[in-house]
Design a protein around this motif. Structure first.
Motif, short mmCIF file in Angstrom:
data_model
loop_
_atom_site.label_atom_id
_atom_site.label_comp_id
_atom_site.label_asym_id
_atom_site.label_seq_id
_atom_site.Cartn_x
_atom_site.Cartn_y
_atom_site.Cartn_z
N VAL A 145 1.16 -1.57 -0.12
CA VAL A 145 -0.18 -0.05 0.09
C VAL A 145 0.41 1.36 0.05
O VAL A 145 1.79 1.31 0.97
CB VAL A 145 -1.23 0.22 1.27
N PRO A 146 1.09 2.40 -0.63
CA PRO A 146 1.62 3.29 -1.15
C PRO A 146 1.62 3.83 0.46
O PRO A 146 1.11 4.65 0.99
CB PRO A 146 0.95 4.03 -2.27
N GLY A 147 3.10 4.34 0.96
CA GLY A 147 2.83 4.78 2.04
C GLY A 147 2.59 4.37 3.02
O GLY A 147 2.58 5.22 5.04
N GLU A 148 2.49 3.31 3.01
CA GLU A 148 2.65 2.13 4.18
C GLU A 148 3.67 1.21 4.46
O GLU A 148 3.70 0.43 3.30
CB GLU A 148 1.11 1.36 4.49
N GLY A 149 4.41 1.50 5.27
CA GLY A 149 5.66 0.74 5.44
C GLY A 149 6.91 0.38 3.98
O GLY A 149 6.52 1.13 3.33
N GLU A 150 8.31 -0.65 3.97
CA GLU A 150 8.52 -0.04 3.24
C GLU A 150 8.11 -0.88 2.20
O GLU A 150 7.22 -1.93 1.40
CB GLU A 150 9.78 -1.00 3.57
N VAL A 151 8.90 -0.06 0.93
CA VAL A 151 8.38 -1.06 -0.82
C VAL A 151 9.52 -1.90 -0.90
O VAL A 151 10.19 -2.26 -0.36
CB VAL A 151 8.91 0.58 -1.50
N PRO A 152 8.44 -3.01 -1.16
CA PRO A 152 9.78 -4.66 -1.54
C PRO A 152 10.83 -3.95 -3.04
O PRO A 152 10.55 -3.38 -3.31
CB PRO A 152 8.51 -5.29 -1.99
N ALA A 153 11.64 -5.18 -2.28
CA ALA A 153 13.00 -4.92 -3.18
C ALA A 153 12.29 -5.42 -4.59
O ALA A 153 12.83 -4.78 -5.57
CB ALA A 153 13.99 -5.71 -2.78
N ALA A 154 11.26 -6.08 -5.32
CA ALA A 154 10.82 -6.27 -5.97
C ALA A 154 10.07 -5.39 -6.92
O ALA A 154 10.22 -5.43 -7.87
CB ALA A 154 9.65 -7.44 -5.99
N PHE A 155 9.84 -4.62 -6.05
CA PHE A 155 9.38 -3.45 -7.19
C PHE A 155 10.95 -2.26 -7.62
O PHE A 155 10.20 -1.56 -8.89
CB PHE A 155 8.16 -2.75 -6.48
N ALA A 156 11.22 -1.44 -7.02
CA ALA A 156 12.73 -1.40 -7.21
C ALA A 156 13.35 -2.27 -8.20
O ALA A 156 13.65 -1.33 -9.87
CB ALA A 156 13.99 -1.08 -5.87
N GLU A 157 13.01 -3.74 -8.54
CA GLU A 157 14.03 -4.04 -9.51
C GLU A 157 13.15 -4.18 -10.78
O GLU A 157 13.79 -4.04 -12.18
CB GLU A 157 13.83 -5.78 -9.20
N VAL A 158 11.68 -4.51 -10.49
CA VAL A 158 11.42 -3.92 -12.07
C VAL A 158 11.10 -3.07 -12.48
O VAL A 158 10.91 -3.02 -13.81
CB VAL A 158 9.74 -4.64 -11.96
N ARG A 159 11.27 -2.20 -11.80
CA ARG A 159 10.76 -0.86 -12.40
C ARG A 159 12.56 -0.10 -13.54
O ARG A 159 12.51 0.62 -13.62
CB ARG A 159 10.75 0.25 -11.18
N GLU A 160 13.93 -1.35 -13.05
CA GLU A 160 15.00 -1.22 -13.60
C GLU A 160 14.92 -1.09 -14.93
O GLU A 160 15.58 -1.25 -15.42
CB GLU A 160 15.98 -1.53 -13.03
N LYS A 161 14.59 -2.34 -15.44
CA LYS A 161 13.88 -3.09 -16.33
C LYS A 161 13.07 -2.20 -17.13
O LYS A 161 11.89 -1.95 -17.43
CB LYS A 161 13.04 -4.13 -15.94
N SER A 162 13.70 -1.91 -18.23
CA SER A 162 13.18 -1.82 -19.72
C SER A 162 11.68 -2.04 -20.10
O SER A 162 10.72 -1.21 -20.48
CB SER A 162 13.82 -0.75 -20.80
N ASP A 163 11.60 -3.32 -20.08
CA ASP A 163 10.06 -4.03 -20.69
C ASP A 163 8.73 -4.34 -19.56
O ASP A 163 8.17 -4.97 -19.69
CB ASP A 163 10.62 -5.30 -21.01
N THR A 164 9.03 -3.50 -18.51
CA THR A 164 8.22 -3.96 -17.17
C THR A 164 6.96 -3.06 -18.41
O THR A 164 6.92 -2.07 -18.30
CB THR A 164 8.13 -3.48 -16.15
N ARG A 165 5.98 -3.82 -18.19
CA ARG A 165 4.37 -3.34 -18.35
C ARG A 165 3.56 -2.63 -16.81
O ARG A 165 4.06 -2.78 -16.30
CB ARG A 165 3.85 -4.30 -18.74
N TYR A 166 3.40 -1.79 -17.24
CA TYR A 166 2.57 -0.71 -16.25
C TYR A 166 0.98 -0.67 -16.45
O TYR A 166 0.11 -0.56 -17.83
CB TYR A 166 2.98 0.65 -16.43
N ARG A 167 0.32 -0.29 -15.54
CA ARG A 167 -1.34 -0.95 -15.66
C ARG A 167 -1.89 -0.33 -14.55
O ARG A 167 -1.76 -0.08 -13.54
CB ARG A 167 -1.42 -2.05 -15.35
N ILE A 168 -3.49 0.69 -14.75
CA ILE A 168 -3.88 1.46 -13.94
C ILE A 168 -4.88 0.78 -13.99
O ILE A 168 -5.83 0.45 -14.95
CB ILE A 168 -3.98 2.89 -14.30
N ALA A 169 -5.57 0.23 -13.00
CA ALA A 169 -7.16 -0.38 -12.71
C ALA A 169 -7.83 0.04 -11.60
O ALA A 169 -7.20 0.30 -10.28
CB ALA A 169 -6.53 -2.22 -12.27
#
Length: 387
Positions: A145-169
């Motif tokens: 949940v944004p703003g609650e607790g630490e951001v998982p390492a997996a999030f930072a990892e995939v943000r570095e990849k150029s082929d990561t897809r992003y979706r707003i639901a």
């Protein structure tokens, strides 16, 4: 002598051409034949990659029978320079020709990792998930949940990849204020939203976005989708409805959306409100009272007080007759369609069956039946309180 040499040379040339033709025909058949994959794979093509690298990767993973035939086929079909970066789902048994088409046709990645920014009714969540090619289903790697607790390492990892897809639901039943506020926190988007869109005019749906996309343009797309859904539903509406404009249908749909999360109940709930409107009865629905208190800015987070049920606001359908002046949330397609094509029932009342909203409602035609249903619900509340 020279005649014999020339004759032998011509024979060898003919044989060579025959063999070459056979090789070409074999290569063409191999290129178009069903491939050896017995299970789908996710093929990642890094930015700056070449068709040679892709062919070696495919051969190593057992997806093609010959990397040479793959490269020559891509070159012969003039597709070598059209290679796209991304993560692509290669289905079971895909031919080399089909794989070349997959990695050169363009468009969004079809597998790999995606980040989903979920905007829900009670909270927002960021989810990192990856497609399992074997099942064609996404597997969650991390969520927070944004703003609650630490951001998982997996999030930072995939943000570095150029082929990561992003979706707003967008969940059905969110308010326009909630959408705008949460979009401000989506770090892959740029720009300001501007004014909050009219309530009800954002389509709950899944929207694929790219890094740097405009928030304002995304909101405009949400509005366009909702306008199209509303227009289509209104054109196929039932005759003799008490709602006389698309806006009134949208208002009623938003109430239906907030009253039931059970898909098979939407048409029945719509019939209750339709029957009440036709009879000139107040709708008497709690979500409208809540909207009059919160104005759609967040969740009330508690039960309604008797003073609030009696309090005069433009949205309090215990006080006013007819529909409130605006929608109270952004309804999904199913609720909009239910509003303009309600079930044919005589129901006037409904109350929850159990304390779990997923269990649906008990419906009633007479007040006596409704009072019995309410009494049963109150007993469940009392049992929970005692427990």
């Amino acid at each position: 002598m020279w005649r014999a040499i020339a004759s032998n040379g011509l024979t060898m040339l003919i044989v060579g051409l025959f063999l070459l033709g056979g090789v070409i025909l074999w290569g063409q058949r191999e290129y178009s034949a069903e491939g050896p994959l017995d299970q789908a794979i996710c093929l990642r093509v890094p930015s700056g990659s070449t068709m040679s690298r892709v062919s070696r990767d495919l051969a190593d993973r057992g997806a093609i029978t010959s990397d040479t035939v793959f490269r020559l086929g891509a070159e012969y079909s003039d597709r070598t320079q059209a290679l796209k970066a991304g993560s692509f789902l290669v289905p079971e048994g895909a031919s080399m020709a089909e794989i070349v088409d997959i990695v050169t046709r363009g468009g969004a990645s079809t597998c790999g990792t995606e980040v989903v920014y979920r905007i829900g009714v009670t909270r927002a969540q960021v989810q990192v998930r990856e497609l399992d090619p074997a099942t064609n289903r996404y597997v969650e790697r991390a969520a927070f949940v944004p703003g609650e607790g630490e951001v998982p390492a997996a999030f930072a990892e995939v943000r570095e990849k150029s082929d990561t897809r992003y979706r707003i639901a967008l969940a059905e039943g969110v308010t326009s204020w909630q959408v705008v506020e949460e979009l401000k926190q989506v770090d892959v988007l740029d720009g300001e939203v501007g004014e909050t869109p009219p309530e009800g005019m954002l389509a709950p749906d899944s929207y694929e976005v790219r890094v740097g996309d405009s928030r304002a343009e995304l909101v405009a797309e949400m509005q366009q989708r909702q306008e199209a859904i509303l227009t289509e539903a209104w054109q196929s509406r039932a005759e003799g409805l008490p709602v006389t404009t698309p806006q009134e249908a949208l208002i009623l749909a938003s109430i239906i959306e907030k009253e039931t999360g059970t898909p098979e109940e939407r048409g029945v709930v719509a019939s209750v409100f339709t029957n009440r409107l036709e009879a000139g009865m107040p709708l008497q629905t709690d979500p409208t009272v809540i909207y009059g208190i919160t104005q759609g800015r967040g969740v009330l987070g508690r039960g309604l007080r008797q003073s609030e049920l009696r309090g005069e606001t433009p949205w309090n359908t215990y006080v006013i007759r007819g529909l409130p002046p605006t929608p109270i949330a952004n309804p999904g397609r199913a609720s909009i369609e239910a509003a303009v094509n309600p079930d044919d029932t005589d129901y006037i009342y409904f109350v929850a069956k159990t304390l779990d909203p997923a269990d649906g409602h008990n419906f009633a035609v007479t007040l006596d039946e409704h009072n019995a249903n309410v009494a049963a619900y109150r007993r469940l509340e009392a049992e929970r309180a005692n427990d």
